[in-house]
Design a protein around this motif. Structure first.
Motif, PDB file in Angstrom:
ATOM      1  N   GLU A 122       0.821  -1.220   0.000  1.00 55.78           N
ATOM      2  CA  GLU A 122       0.000   0.000   0.000  1.00 55.78           C
ATOM      3  C   GLU A 122       0.851   1.265   0.000  1.00 55.78           C
ATOM      4  N   ALA A 123       1.934   1.218  -0.795  1.00 55.39           N
ATOM      5  CA  ALA A 123       2.783   2.406  -0.960  1.00 55.39           C
ATOM      6  C   ALA A 123       2.121   3.304  -2.006  1.00 55.39           C
ATOM      7  N   GLU A 124       1.908   4.562  -1.679  1.00 53.03           N
ATOM      8  CA  GLU A 124       1.236   5.479  -2.614  1.00 53.03           C
ATOM      9  C   GLU A 124       2.251   6.353  -3.336  1.00 53.03           C
ATOM     10  N   LYS A 142       3.317   6.640   2.554  1.00 50.58           N
ATOM     11  CA  LYS A 142       2.512   5.629   3.249  1.00 50.58           C
ATOM     12  C   LYS A 142       2.003   6.237   4.547  1.00 50.58           C
TER      13      LYS A 142
END
Ligand code: RFL
Ligand code: PHB
Length: 392
Positions: A122-124, A142
């Motif tokens: 869930e790295a943006e 994150k």
């Protein structure tokens, strides 16, 4: 944070590379945009070449694969109901294994958890920076914080829509692409497969494929127009269309049920050249796409990262850049060989409205040639099970 290799993407390419590097004592961090559960929910490939099975075994992720994978010694082709078996084992002494991409991914994720390899899920807003220098970086957000990873190399394993290839200046890339005017509508169902082997069916209504995930779970596909919407296909409509495209005896034996998953995948052939940009290396779907007809995408991804891991191992162990320098050329040789086969299987088995009656006659002639010639069948068997030129 600092690591030796930053891997973008925790699909089969990224996770396999992570494991290969771990085995070679090279430090790596994987940065993935989605959650682990999301990655596992994507139903994709089902067939592993022998070379892929061997590579996964060599990195110790084979316990469940050996127990649950199903060896297939051949496939069936069907042309307007006329059946032809391609006997891989009899023709060339090779086979493939049916073991789903989801399971391969799960095994790799479990292995990584056990060894404590770092994966950021869930790295943006993942960015890859300075990859034209020897000091590249990866930046991501994150939980509202921004992080950076300094590294020696970046492996772009982030699939077709990922950020890695898109970060390369357009002028540095040559793209070869063919988008097909159709997609595959796939259904997963909790029912035993209709036959022991896969059936690839050409029919004037369109292509169909009978595949499986296990002895109790089946995967079926039908060719649909690119503009079709999955919501417009009820389960009943799907089963009726599938039956209509199969040999009548096979259609009769088909066991149907409520779909557990239903989706449409577009079909495309795509190659980016080159696949190395100083410190950035592309692998898997980030570098190339094949239509799924030859069952090659996952196998290519595993092949690519095998090559990349060897080159990186050579670099760290021997301070030699020879493997890194040869990466692009070696990868592209395998890519084009596999693109050709996937394109050929696609054009043999699908309906192409634009080629008309002439096109259909050529397809029939191609099928009849396979029926008549052991050499033609050997060629298919050799490519389907995975041709490696070094093996002759
Ligand atoms: P993936 O699996 O797309 O994984 C890439 C990962 O990168 C993440 N990502 C990012 N992470 C960080 N930052 C970003 N900006 C990111 N952007 C993306 C994604 O979330 C994802 O987790 O690529 P990879 O690892 O290269 O693996 C390739 C295979 O998945 C693919 O080639 C196969 O699934 C193709 N394929 C088949 N291959 C086979 O070998 N045999 C088959 O039988 C087969 N059947 C199929 C297939 C593909 C299909 N579809 C849906 C296209 C059947 C179908 C229907
Ligand atoms: C699958 O089972 O999903 C599958 C099998 C063979 C293919 C493509 C997909 O060629």
């Amino acid at each position: 944070m600092r690591t030796q290799v930053a891997i973008i993407g925790a699909g089969p390419a990224g996770l396999t590379l992570g494991r290969l590097l771990e085995k070679a004592g090279i430090d790596a961090v994987i940065v993935e945009r989605k959650s682990a559960d999301y990655v596992l929910s994507r139903i994709r490939a089902g067939v592993l070449e022998q070379a892929s099975v061997e590579l996964l075994s060599s990195i110790g992720v084979d316990t469940r694969m050996n127990a649950e994978g199903i060896i297939h010694e051949g496939v069936e082709l069907s042309f307007d109901g006329d059946m032809l078996r391609i006997d891989f084992e009899g023709l060339i002494g090779r086979h493939v294994m049916v073991y789903g991409q989801t399971e391969v991914t799960r095994d790799l994720m479990d292995a990584r958890i056990q060894t404590g390899g770092k994966t950021v899920y869930e790295a943006e807003d993942v960015e890859i920076l300075d990859f034209d220098t020897a000091t590249p970086r990866v930046r991501y957000r994150k939980d509202g914080e921004t992080y950076e990873i300094a590294c020696d190399f970046i492996a772009g394993c982030d699939g077709f829509h990922g950020v890695s290839r898109q970060s390369v200046p357009e002028a540095a890339l040559k793209i070869y692409e063919r988008v097909y005017p159709f997609g595959w509508l796939g259904v997963l169902v909790e029912q035993p497969p209709v036959a022991e082997e896969l059936i690839y069916a050409h029919h004037h209504r369109g292509f169909a494929l009978c595949s499986m995930r296990s002895h109790t779970r089946s995967r079926y596909y039908v060719q649909v127009d690119a503009a079709e919407k999955v919501e417009d296909w009820s389960d009943d409509t799907f089963w009726d269309e599938l039956r209509a495209r199969l040999n009548p005896e096979v259609a009769e034996a088909l066991k149907t049920g409520p779909s557990i998953e239903k989706s449409i995948a577009p079909l495309r052939s795509f190659v980016a050249e080159p696949v190395r940009f100083n410190s950035l290396f592309l692998a898997g779907d980030a570098a190339h796409i094949v239509p799924p007809t030859g069952a090659k995408g996952l196998n290519m991804a595993i092949h690519d990262v095998g090559l990349l891991a060897s080159a990186l191992t050579e670099y760290y162990a021997e301070k030699s850049e020879a493997g890194l320098d040869a990466y692009s050329e070696k990868l592209l040789a395998n890519t084009w060989r596999t693109e050709r086969f996937s394109w050929w299987m696609t054009q043999l088995l699908h309906t192409f409205p634009e080629t008309g009656p002439f096109g259909r006659k050529i397809q029939r002639a191609d099928f009849d040639y396979l029926k008549a010639s052991i050499h033609a069948r050997r060629t298919l068997a050799e490519n389907y099970t995975g041709f490696r030129p070094e093996a002759g």
